[in-house]
Design a protein around this motif. Sequence first.
Motif, PDB file in Angstrom:
ATOM      1  N   LEU A 200      31.515 -91.905  35.160  1.00 28.74           N
ATOM      2  CA  LEU A 200      31.264 -90.901  34.126  1.00 28.74           C
ATOM      3  C   LEU A 200      31.179 -91.549  32.748  1.00 28.74           C
ATOM      4  N   ALA A 201      32.062 -92.488  32.480  1.00 32.18           N
ATOM      5  CA  ALA A 201      32.062 -93.163  31.174  1.00 32.18           C
ATOM      6  C   ALA A 201      30.792 -93.972  30.977  1.00 32.18           C
ATOM      7  N   ALA A 202      30.319 -94.636  32.043  1.00 33.84           N
ATOM      8  CA  ALA A 202      29.103 -95.445  31.932  1.00 33.84           C
ATOM      9  C   ALA A 202      27.878 -94.574  31.683  1.00 33.84           C
ATOM     10  N   ILE A 203      27.868 -93.373  32.268  1.00 34.59           N
ATOM     11  CA  ILE A 203      26.747 -92.453  32.055  1.00 34.59           C
ATOM     12  C   ILE A 203      26.845 -91.817  30.668  1.00 34.59           C
ATOM     13  N   ASP A 204      28.001 -91.298  30.348  1.00 36.08           N
ATOM     14  CA  ASP A 204      28.160 -90.619  29.056  1.00 36.08           C
ATOM     15  C   ASP A 204      28.023 -91.593  27.888  1.00 36.08           C
ATOM     16  N   GLY A 205      28.353 -92.866  28.124  1.00 32.99           N
ATOM     17  CA  GLY A 205      28.206 -93.862  27.077  1.00 32.99           C
ATOM     18  C   GLY A 205      26.795 -94.390  26.929  1.00 32.99           C
ATOM     19  N   GLY A 206      25.897 -94.016  27.851  1.00 33.79           N
ATOM     20  CA  GLY A 206      24.493 -94.395  27.741  1.00 33.79           C
ATOM     21  C   GLY A 206      24.085 -95.646  28.480  1.00 33.79           C
ATOM     22  N   HIS A 207      25.032 -96.369  29.090  1.00 30.89           N
ATOM     23  CA  HIS A 207      24.642 -97.584  29.822  1.00 30.89           C
ATOM     24  C   HIS A 207      23.895 -97.235  31.092  1.00 30.89           C
ATOM     25  N   LEU A 208      24.336 -96.196  31.776  1.00 30.52           N
ATOM     26  CA  LEU A 208      23.643 -95.738  32.986  1.00 30.52           C
ATOM     27  C   LEU A 208      22.912 -94.439  32.695  1.00 30.52           C
ATOM     28  N   ALA A 209      21.755 -94.273  33.370  1.00 32.10           N
ATOM     29  CA  ALA A 209      20.954 -93.067  33.167  1.00 32.10           C
ATOM     30  C   ALA A 209      21.445 -91.904  34.015  1.00 32.10           C
ATOM     31  N   GLY A 210      22.200 -92.207  35.084  1.00 28.17           N
ATOM     32  CA  GLY A 210      22.671 -91.129  35.945  1.00 28.17           C
ATOM     33  C   GLY A 210      23.036 -91.641  37.313  1.00 28.17           C
ATOM     34  N   ALA A 211      23.208 -90.703  38.243  1.00 24.72           N
ATOM     35  CA  ALA A 211      23.615 -91.065  39.599  1.00 24.72           C
ATOM     36  C   ALA A 211      23.248 -89.964  40.572  1.00 24.72           C
ATOM     37  N   THR A 212      23.050 -90.363  41.821  1.00 24.56           N
ATOM     38  CA  THR A 212      22.962 -89.435  42.946  1.00 24.56           C
ATOM     39  C   THR A 212      24.108 -89.780  43.887  1.00 24.56           C
ATOM     40  N   LEU A 213      24.952 -88.796  44.170  1.00 19.42           N
ATOM     41  CA  LEU A 213      26.157 -89.031  44.961  1.00 19.42           C
ATOM     42  C   LEU A 213      26.184 -88.089  46.164  1.00 19.42           C
ATOM     43  N   ASP A 214      26.352 -88.682  47.335  1.00 19.78           N
ATOM     44  CA  ASP A 214      26.440 -87.886  48.562  1.00 19.78           C
ATOM     45  C   ASP A 214      27.845 -87.921  49.150  1.00 19.78           C
ATOM     46  N   VAL A 215      28.701 -88.798  48.625  1.00 17.13           N
ATOM     47  CA  VAL A 215      30.043 -88.982  49.174  1.00 17.13           C
ATOM     48  C   VAL A 215      31.061 -88.998  48.032  1.00 17.13           C
ATOM     49  N   PHE A 216      32.289 -88.566  48.342  1.00 16.70           N
ATOM     50  CA  PHE A 216      33.278 -88.365  47.301  1.00 16.70           C
ATOM     51  C   PHE A 216      34.668 -88.733  47.814  1.00 16.70           C
ATOM     52  N   ARG A 217      35.562 -89.017  46.886  1.00 20.02           N
ATOM     53  CA  ARG A 217      36.921 -89.395  47.264  1.00 20.02           C
ATOM     54  C   ARG A 217      37.623 -88.276  48.019  1.00 20.02           C
ATOM     55  N   VAL A 218      37.399 -87.051  47.599  1.00 14.34           N
ATOM     56  CA  VAL A 218      37.934 -85.883  48.294  1.00 14.34           C
ATOM     57  C   VAL A 218      36.755 -85.019  48.701  1.00 14.34           C
ATOM     58  N   GLU A 219      36.695 -84.680  49.971  1.00 15.25           N
ATOM     59  CA  GLU A 219      35.610 -83.827  50.467  1.00 15.25           C
ATOM     60  C   GLU A 219      36.203 -82.638  51.221  1.00 15.25           C
ATOM     61  N   PRO A 220      35.700 -81.434  50.959  1.00 12.51           N
ATOM     62  CA  PRO A 220      34.685 -81.079  49.966  1.00 12.51           C
ATOM     63  C   PRO A 220      35.114 -81.452  48.542  1.00 12.51           C
ATOM     64  N   LEU A 221      34.112 -81.694  47.698  1.00 15.55           N
ATOM     65  CA  LEU A 221      34.373 -82.026  46.305  1.00 15.55           C
ATOM     66  C   LEU A 221      35.117 -80.862  45.654  1.00 15.55           C
ATOM     67  N   PRO A 222      36.281 -81.122  45.063  1.00 18.98           N
ATOM     68  CA  PRO A 222      37.076 -80.012  44.498  1.00 18.98           C
ATOM     69  C   PRO A 222      36.334 -79.273  43.388  1.00 18.98           C
ATOM     70  N   GLN A 223      36.500 -77.973  43.376  1.00 18.75           N
ATOM     71  CA  GLN A 223      35.947 -77.177  42.277  1.00 18.75           C
ATOM     72  C   GLN A 223      36.576 -77.650  40.970  1.00 18.75           C
ATOM     73  N   GLY A 224      35.756 -77.707  39.938  1.00 19.91           N
ATOM     74  CA  GLY A 224      36.240 -78.167  38.651  1.00 19.91           C
ATOM     75  C   GLY A 224      36.047 -79.645  38.415  1.00 19.91           C
ATOM     76  N   HIS A 225      35.671 -80.398  39.454  1.00 17.57           N
ATOM     77  CA  HIS A 225      35.411 -81.826  39.265  1.00 17.57           C
ATOM     78  C   HIS A 225      34.207 -81.998  38.341  1.00 17.57           C
ATOM     79  N   ALA A 226      34.264 -83.033  37.518  1.00 14.90           N
ATOM     80  CA  ALA A 226      33.215 -83.258  36.513  1.00 14.90           C
ATOM     81  C   ALA A 226      31.844 -83.492  37.127  1.00 14.90           C
TER      82      ALA A 226
END
Length: 306
Positions: free
Chosen positions: A231-257
């Motif tokens: 998130l920091a790399a994207i919000d800071g402008g170094h990365l343009a974005g991401a596509t994510l299919d997997v997560f530390r907790v699944e289902p992805l918790p509501q409220g996650h950024a």
Amino acid sequence: MRITYYSADMDAASWIPGLQAALPGATVTLWEPGAPQADYAVVWKPPQQLLDEQTSLKAIFNTGAGVDALMQLRLPAGVPVIRLDDAGMSVQMAEYVCHAVIRHFRELDGYESDMAMGKWSFRKPRSRVDYPVGVLGLGVLGERVAKSVAQFDFPVNGWSQSPKTIAGVQSFHGAAQLDAFLAASRIVVCLLPLTPDTENILNAQRLAQIRPGGYVINVARGAHVVDADLLAAIDGGHLAGATLDVFRVEPLPQGHAFWNHPKITITPHTSARTLRSESIAQIARKIAALQNGQTVAGRVDAARGY
């Protein structure tokens, strides 16, 4: 021959009859505590109790490509763990990754947003040479993805623990070449197995090595990525974005950024699903081969964790 089956989330009502039909001479039953001893276990995320109780196993078959859940358990000494080689997953993974790469490269996400707002827009075409794709992990799935992306004329880099030669792919290997691989890539696709060495591999330090304006596609395991660092790399402008299919907790918790971030695309761990009929046929072939004293592909190296 007796086979015991267990899955934390797959449909036993379909798997057990399928295994029975593929191995008509076997007795296939659902594992429960205290179940009779079996020759083979076909499992997905089994409890430790299954492995502790089943003391006569000749082999354990994992019904998915990733074996990280099994590697966290205390495995019976000398019993091979055998993973699926492919079973229809590699073509699905290639489809998913190529779609994500092209969607980002062609800025289709931007056009989609503009059209939703009634805006007719134009973006200057990009050059593929400026968007080298790096595939992190060159196993069965990673190799198929690298070859597929190369068909669209992107420069393709590949990184693996040990040296590999793949036509059309510039290969990097070992810890000493990881930073060079990242620096040579603008789109990074994570297809690594999850092991203690690869957990949190895409952290702030490593994300900073990716070319400016980079993009991350994670289709391996959520624990490969440090969420806050991404998130920091994207919000800071170094990365343009991401596509994510997997997560530390699944289902992805509501409220996650990740849910509502405008530069992150998420999908519910669906990049490559286990195809039951193909998987059953593969497992049945391997059991028959083991019964005849033959060796089989897909044996997991417990020391390496994959």
